[in-house]
Enzyme design. Structure first.
Site, mmCIF file in Angstrom:
data_model
loop_
_atom_site.group_PDB
_atom_site.id
_atom_site.type_symbol
_atom_site.label_atom_id
_atom_site.label_comp_id
_atom_site.label_asym_id
_atom_site.label_seq_id
_atom_site.Cartn_x
_atom_site.Cartn_y
_atom_site.Cartn_z
ATOM 1 N N LYS A 1 0.837 -1.193 0.000
ATOM 2 C CA LYS A 1 0.000 0.000 0.000
ATOM 3 C C LYS A 1 0.882 1.258 0.000
ATOM 4 C CE LYS A 1 -1.733 2.139 3.417
ATOM 5 N NZ LYS A 1 -2.340 2.591 4.643
ATOM 6 N N ASP B 1 -6.381 -0.129 0.812
ATOM 7 C CA ASP B 1 -6.471 0.049 2.264
ATOM 8 C C ASP B 1 -7.893 -0.322 2.674
ATOM 9 O OD1 ASP B 1 -8.092 2.125 1.542
ATOM 10 O OD2 ASP B 1 -6.929 3.683 2.533
#
Ligand code: SF4
Length: 207
Positions: free
Chosen positions: A119, A137
């Protein structure tokens, strides 16, 4: 109404024209550190902490040699501060030792840094080098599942499912717009479906 996932992506993009991160940064180093600090913390809080942090430690060399106690104090308000202080110091050390104090561009290089997962790496690659990447996320995953883009919960599987549906050049845009939609309307506990511009086409709407 029938609508493709590509249409939905376009509608999200119309509603969330800002597809940049809300984190403040002046260079790749600052963005990398800010994203590490943003885990389990709001962007607003990270933005309150980073000016003093980068004043004290403006680059990888300085951060690599930081006093850990002082560092912990500076990042305390972002939560999990002991771990975060340790990780950003270790990441800075690795930047100095392995990457000539520069933030590397490749996904594998970035994810080898302490505290940096896919991420974080995709946020940095997307914002600094316009590299296509899907930033999974909690908000993004939830919105993608509710809108029927995927039924996966595993972040890698979510990435793969989206990659099949959405063209590469829109990956970063969708990452940001779906994230903003998750924060704004498609909230975790109680989505605000009655206000949602996708309510007509969303398979998960609660009206
Ligand atoms: S209609 Fe509800 S569940 Fe669907 S995207 Fe909008 S807020 Fe989320």
């Amino acid at each position: 109404m029938t609508m493709t996932k590509i249409d939905m992506e376009e509608i999200l993009a119309l509603h969330y024209p800002n597809t940049r991160t809300l984190l403040h940064y002046n260079n790749p180093f600052e963005l990398l550190i800010a994203v590490i600090l943003s885990a389990q913390c709001t962007d607003a809080m990270v933005n309150r902490v980073t000016p003093d942090l980068f004043k004290a430690y403006p680059n990888a060399e300085a951060l690599a040699h930081a006093d850990l106690d002082n560092l912990e104090e500076l990042v305390r308000r972002t939560g999990f501060y002991k771990n975060k202080a340790k990780n950003i110091k270790a990441t800075a050390s690795m930047l100095v030792k392995k990457y000539k104090s520069k933030v590397p561009r490749e996904l594998e290089e970035l994810t080898s840094l302490p505290g940096v997962g896919r991420k974080t790496a995709n946020v940095v690659r997307g914002h600094i080098w316009d590299e296509p990447g899907i930033i999974v996320d909690t908000h993004f995953g939830r919105v993608m599942r509710r809108l029927g883009f995927t039924d996966a919960t595993d972040p890698i599987k979510v990435e793969q499912d989206i990659q099949q549906i959405i063209p590469k050049e829109r990956w970063l845009r969708l990452s940001m717009t779906a994230n903003y939609h998750g924060r704004d309307l498609c909230k975790s506990r109680r989505p605000l479906c009655e206000q949602c511009f996708l309510q007509e086409v969303c398979p998960s709407r609660e009206l």
